[in-house]
Design an enzyme around this catalytic site. Structure first.
Site, PDB file in Angstrom:
ATOM      1  N   GLY A  69      32.154  31.752  37.560  1.00  0.00           N
ATOM      2  CA  GLY A  69      32.703  31.996  36.267  1.00  0.00           C
ATOM      3  C   GLY A  69      33.925  31.430  35.891  1.00  0.00           C
ATOM      4  N   ASP A 119      23.673  29.246  39.360  1.00  0.00           N
ATOM      5  CA  ASP A 119      23.400  30.497  38.652  1.00  0.00           C
ATOM      6  C   ASP A 119      23.628  31.373  39.851  1.00  0.00           C
ATOM      7  OD1 ASP A 119      22.449  32.870  37.835  1.00  0.00           O
ATOM      8  OD2 ASP A 119      20.403  32.299  37.251  1.00  0.00           O
ATOM      9  N   ASN A 146      34.213  36.313  39.745  1.00  0.00           N
ATOM     10  CA  ASN A 146      34.591  36.672  38.499  1.00  0.00           C
ATOM     11  C   ASN A 146      33.407  36.427  37.316  1.00  0.00           C
ATOM     12  OD1 ASN A 146      36.897  36.372  36.219  1.00  0.00           O
ATOM     13  ND2 ASN A 146      35.424  34.603  35.728  1.00  0.00           N
ATOM     14  N   SER A 198      36.627  46.002  36.533  1.00  0.00           N
ATOM     15  CA  SER A 198      37.064  46.466  34.941  1.00  0.00           C
ATOM     16  C   SER A 198      37.670  47.722  35.336  1.00  0.00           C
ATOM     17  CB  SER A 198      36.073  46.402  34.167  1.00  0.00           C
ATOM     18  OG  SER A 198      36.288  47.083  32.917  1.00  0.00           O
ATOM     19  N   SER A 200      36.464  50.039  33.413  1.00  0.00           N
ATOM     20  CA  SER A 200      35.237  50.722  33.085  1.00  0.00           C
ATOM     21  C   SER A 200      34.551  51.135  34.535  1.00  0.00           C
ATOM     22  CB  SER A 200      34.212  49.667  32.269  1.00  0.00           C
ATOM     23  OG  SER A 200      34.820  49.529  31.049  1.00  0.00           O
ATOM     24  N   TYR A 211      26.966  48.215  31.522  1.00  0.00           N
ATOM     25  CA  TYR A 211      28.263  47.365  31.820  1.00  0.00           C
ATOM     26  C   TYR A 211      29.006  48.408  32.801  1.00  0.00           C
ATOM     27  CZ  TYR A 211      32.719  45.042  31.858  1.00  0.00           C
ATOM     28  OH  TYR A 211      33.794  44.621  32.254  1.00  0.00           O
ATOM     29  N   LYS A 215      30.160  47.856  36.669  1.00  0.00           N
ATOM     30  CA  LYS A 215      31.656  47.859  37.311  1.00  0.00           C
ATOM     31  C   LYS A 215      31.510  48.728  38.266  1.00  0.00           C
ATOM     32  CE  LYS A 215      32.462  44.236  35.338  1.00  0.00           C
ATOM     33  NZ  LYS A 215      32.660  42.675  36.233  1.00  0.00           N
TER      34      LYS A 215
END
Length: 324
Positions: A69, A119, A146, A198, A200, A211, A215
């Site tokens: 990424g 991918d 990432n 994150s 999160s 999400y 994480k």
């Protein structure tokens, strides 16, 4: 006078033996606890010194970093930061055009840069990527996981397709790339695995349930890999770093959703600088900003109802998406 029966004596002996075993076990646990305290003193002292005097940064000039990424946003900025330190870069992304543009910018800094359209949620594509990179470029010294997706939705509003895709990219890709590239790192007894998680993943985020779940999975995965490497005798040879930043203004959809954040959003440039410094210092965990990590740990010492008061009055979660 009645003599005790043989069965009664056997029972008493068994009970006595059990008491001795329990006392012995307690004594052993106490000794182990004292041993932990004894060995913890120099570690805590060193950690305190590192707060005052940051540890020396390692030299990554000439090393090869592979960043998933890495074509845009935070991944691109991390690539630029590592390139400033002389690190050669491999950009892996589904957006090949942007990856090529990023590589062009990296080459201007005097380093080698390569890009591949992959991918990373596909194990077969990751295996093929590793083969090509090893054959055409060489071994990967630093792996930066990432790649990631984010959907600001409550659970009942998340489609099956979105959930599967998010877990595939945010969790499975980290497992696949680490599995594939870690093998060569073990052979060389050298390497560094970085995962961009994150805040999160430390502090449940109700506005993006799946999400946040992904994480938490990344944090658990990195903790387990770190312990695996220690048990296998690689802890001083292969480093791990898990990064937990606050919300970053990386994309338009994030900025538009977080209409009223309690704290200012991080910039990609600042976040990448902190991450690069942490990688160079072999930091196991990087929280951005640092006080969030401490705040979450303190908050979790209290009952859930108290934690919810923190969410309501300090974090003000219910206002995040408010226009009022």
């Amino acid at each position: 006078m009645d003599l005790p029966k043989e069965s009664d004596l056997s029972t008493q002996q068994s009970e006595s033996s059990s008491v001795v075993q329990i006392v012995t076990q307690i004594f052993i646990v106490i000794l182990d606890f004292l041993r932990v305290l004894f060995f913890s003193v120099p570690i805590l002292f060193k950690a305190f010194l590192n707060l005052l005097i940051p540890r020396k940064s390692k030299n990554v000039s000439g090393q090869l970093a592979l960043i998933t990424g890495g074509a845009n946003g935070l991944g691109r900025e991390i690539a630029l930061q590592l390139a400033k330190r002389g690190c050669n870069i491999v950009i892996v992304d589904v957006d090949l055009k942007s990856a090529e543009n990023t590589c062009a910018d990296l080459r201007e800094k005097g380093v080698k840069a390569y890009c591949y359209r992959v991918d990373v949620s596909s194990f077969e594509q990751v295996k093929s990527l590793a083969t090509i990179v090893y054959q055409d470029i060489g071994p990967v010294d630093i792996l930066v996981n990432n790649a990631g997706l984010i959907h600001f939705t409550f659970l009942q509003d998340s489609s099956e397709q979105d959930v599967n895709r998010l877990i595939d990219v945010n969790v499975k890709s980290y497992i696949w790339t680490t599995k594939v590239f870690l093998e060569k790192m073990m052979d060389r007894k050298w390497g560094h695995i970085v995962a961009i998680s994150s805040m999160s993943g430390m502090y449940a985020f109700p506005w993006a349930v799946v999400y946040s779940t992904s994480k938490y999975a990344v944090n658990g995965f990195m903790a387990a890999v770190t312990e695996q490497l220690r048990l296998q005798g690689f802890s001083d040879k292969i480093q791990t770093t898990c990064v937990c930043p606050y919300y970053i203004a990386t994309r338009k959809d994030i900025v538009e959703f977080l209409k009223k954040p309690r704290f200012k959003l991080l910039t990609t440039e600042h976040t990448a600088r902190v991450i690069a410094k942490g990688i160079l210092r072999n930091e196991v965990t990087i929280a951005i900003p640092p006080f969030f990590d401490l705040g979450v740990k303190i908050m979790q010492l209290f009952p859930v109802k108290v934690q919810q008061l923190v969410r309501d009055y300090i974090i003000r979660e219910y206002e995040l998406n408010s226009t009022q």
